[in-house]
Write a protein that holds these residues in place. Structure first.
Motif, PDB file in Angstrom:
ATOM      1  N   ALA A 198       0.790  -1.200  -0.115  1.00  0.00           N
ATOM      2  CA  ALA A 198      -0.195  -0.017   0.112  1.00  0.00           C
ATOM      3  C   ALA A 198       0.841   1.280  -0.164  1.00  0.00           C
ATOM      4  N   ALA A 199       2.062   1.230   0.720  1.00  0.00           N
ATOM      5  CA  ALA A 199       2.896   2.462   0.468  1.00  0.00           C
ATOM      6  C   ALA A 199       3.469   2.760  -0.667  1.00  0.00           C
ATOM      7  N   GLN A 200       3.467   1.881  -1.638  1.00  0.00           N
ATOM      8  CA  GLN A 200       4.052   2.051  -2.877  1.00  0.00           C
ATOM      9  C   GLN A 200       3.036   3.067  -3.746  1.00  0.00           C
ATOM     10  N   SER A 201       1.691   3.008  -3.400  1.00  0.00           N
ATOM     11  CA  SER A 201       0.603   3.896  -3.948  1.00  0.00           C
ATOM     12  C   SER A 201       1.069   5.336  -3.337  1.00  0.00           C
ATOM     13  N   GLN A 202       1.754   5.447  -2.636  1.00  0.00           N
ATOM     14  CA  GLN A 202       2.376   6.667  -1.963  1.00  0.00           C
ATOM     15  C   GLN A 202       3.689   7.220  -2.469  1.00  0.00           C
ATOM     16  N   GLN A 203       4.218   6.334  -3.513  1.00  0.00           N
ATOM     17  CA  GLN A 203       5.542   6.470  -4.186  1.00  0.00           C
ATOM     18  C   GLN A 203       6.667   6.377  -3.120  1.00  0.00           C
ATOM     19  N   GLN A 204       6.404   5.422  -2.353  1.00  0.00           N
ATOM     20  CA  GLN A 204       7.621   4.850  -1.260  1.00  0.00           C
ATOM     21  C   GLN A 204       8.133   4.032  -2.071  1.00  0.00           C
ATOM     22  N   ALA A 205       9.573   3.846  -2.022  1.00  0.00           N
ATOM     23  CA  ALA A 205      10.362   2.560  -2.615  1.00  0.00           C
ATOM     24  C   ALA A 205      10.499   1.599  -1.491  1.00  0.00           C
TER      25      ALA A 205
END
Length: 483
Positions: A198-205
């Motif tokens: 889910a964090a990748q939808s917030q552009q986290q790597a």
């Protein structure tokens, strides 16, 4: 690549300084990759291949006796593995979920407050919003109701998920997760994977280190396979694991527990009873872990136990060993045997070793205390895939998988009559895990040792035991039923 959140070029990790360095001192060979916003890279491979060292080099936390060379850039900052350059990025820029979250959590703060502080100080949320975020994170991981608990009141699997909650609440632009699902049941693994993705939808790597190939497939993205400190195969996760090219990757996939044959245990018709429990019950406050539980174990028998994280598996094992007092019921152990013949393999091996003694000294101490021969230690180490060079190291200077095998070696030296093995291979890659479980099963058969095996891997439990106990949660308490 200017938009990379993490850029690694020709990173190498050595023992000691450049002076006197030899080929054998190389722990990680030339490693290069980059991660941009929203990208995921999962690193898999053998225990001791350098995966966790890579994460420590990125964070600038390598042990003092190790040195990193090459280029490391985090958010465009040339940190090059140096702590003084990297530390300013901790929390908001880069966050690491360590392999042993139990040691990273505070025993002096309630669980909810620790997650909220991560959201407040690292995530820059106002305190009321940080508390709300902590509640959301804990609920997403199935930890509702634990906010007011202390660290000692939750299980190892729960502590693992609390660590994930803290790391996620920080909302760092780069998250490094080292074995985020070790020792977790399948449901909890899915919750952790969903939270990480889910964090990748917030552009986290996301950089994940794991021995769990199923988790790697869930996360998708890219994968890198390490062997002996070198990347041997890299590419899209589904392509690499679905059609591996390198022989080691093929062996890794083939060694998953779902492919293991059942261990050929001998018959138990004439085996003597080692341990018997009658009508056991244990409660913590209003919560019942188990009640009216009966079980018996005979020499050479392996009983596997599974169930959701926090359902009482470890507590049951501790009750059988006499480490925890049952609320009611009795435990009868074989007479005329010293208590140290009943042994425990801890879920978190660092908890079982003194941080002030080398591994060689730890083994020698056991042999001296119990007047045991030490001549077969080299042979046992070879069977477990452990190098003799590791004996001179402290527990924190070896990988989690190596330390887990040293814990097993030390236990087997005692020739116990009963072993409570609590997730004994959770830090091992499939190939090493298969070999280690074979050694453990052989030892129980040869020594006539009974074993209670805790594992969340149903395939491993099936292939390495004669019987299987499942603990299922029911309101208002928990009951244990034999499958």
């Amino acid at each position: 690549m200017t938009d990379a959140l993490l850029q690694i070029e020709d990173l190498r990790i050595h023992v000691g300084s450049a002076a006197g360095r030899s080929a054998s001192s190389m722990l990680l060979e030339a490693c290069s990759f980059s991660l941009r916003q929203g990208e995921r890279l999962t690193m898999v491979g053998e225990s001791g291949a350098g995966k966790s060292l890579l994460a420590q080099a990125i964070m600038g936390t390598l042990p003092a006796n190790l040195e990193a060379t090459g280029s490391v850039r985090i958010l465009g900052v040339p940190s090059n593995g140096q702590r003084k350059r990297t530390q300013a990025l901790w929390g908001h820029g880069v966050m690491m979920l360590p392999q042993e979250p139990w040691t990273a959590l505070s025993p002096l703060m309630r669980i909810g407050q620790q997650v909220a502080e991560s959201a407040h100080y690292a995530g820059a949320l106002a305190w009321p919003k940080a508390q709300t975020a902590a509640h959301v994170q804990l609920e997403a991981l199935g930890l509702q109701g634990t906010a007011q608990h202390w660290l000692h009141q939750i299980s190892g699997g729960m502590a693992q998920r609390v660590g994930v909650a803290c790391a996620s609440a920080a909302q760092a632009r780069l998250l490094i997760a080292d074995e985020p699902t070790k020792g977790l049941d399948p449901g909890a693994c899915q919750q952790v994977a969903a939270l990480l993705m889910a964090a990748q939808s917030q552009q986290q790597a996301l950089l994940t280190i794991t021995h769990d190939l199923d988790l790697a497939l869930q996360l998708g993205g890219q994968i890198a396979v390490l062997k002996q400190g070198r990347v041997v195969e890299q590419g899209a996760t589904e392509a690499v694991l679905g059609n591996p090219k390198h022989p080691y990757t093929r062996a890794l996939v083939a060694a998953q527990p779902k492919h293991w044959p059942a261990y050929p245990f001998a018959g138990l018709a004439d085996a003597q009873p080692v341990l018997q429990a009658h009508a056991l019950a244990k409660r913590y406050g209003a919560r019942t872990l188990f009640e009216k539980l009966d079980l018996h174990l005979r020499a050479g028998e392996v009983l596997a136990i599974s169930g959701r994280s926090g359902c009482g598996k470890t507590t049951l094992g501790n009750v059988l060993l006499g480490l925890v007092q049952a609320d009611s019921g009795t435990v009868d152990r074989a007479l005329n045997l010293p208590r140290w013949k009943y042994q425990k393999l801890y879920q978190d091996p660092p908890a079982a070793f003194s941080p002030f003694r080398t591994l060689g000294q730890a083994l020698a101490d056991v042999c001296q205390l119990h007047q045991l021969p030490s001549g077969d230690i080299p042979t046992r180490m070879e069977r477990l895939g452990l190098s003799g060079a590791l004996l001179s190291r402290m527990p924190h200077q070896v990988s989690g998988g190596e330390l887990q095998r040293f814990a097993l070696l030390r236990t087997l030296l005692l020739q116990p009559c009963f072993i409570f093995a609590d997730e004994p291979t959770s830090r091992l890659d499939p190939i090493t895990q298969r070999n280690t479980m074979q050694v453990l099963c052989e030892s129980t058969a040869v020594q006539g040792c009974a074993m209670l095996l805790v594992s969340h891997d149903a395939d491993l439990a099936r292939s390495c035991s004669q019987r299987h106990l499942t603990m299922r949660s029911h309101a208002p308490g928990t009951s244990a039923t034999l499958d």
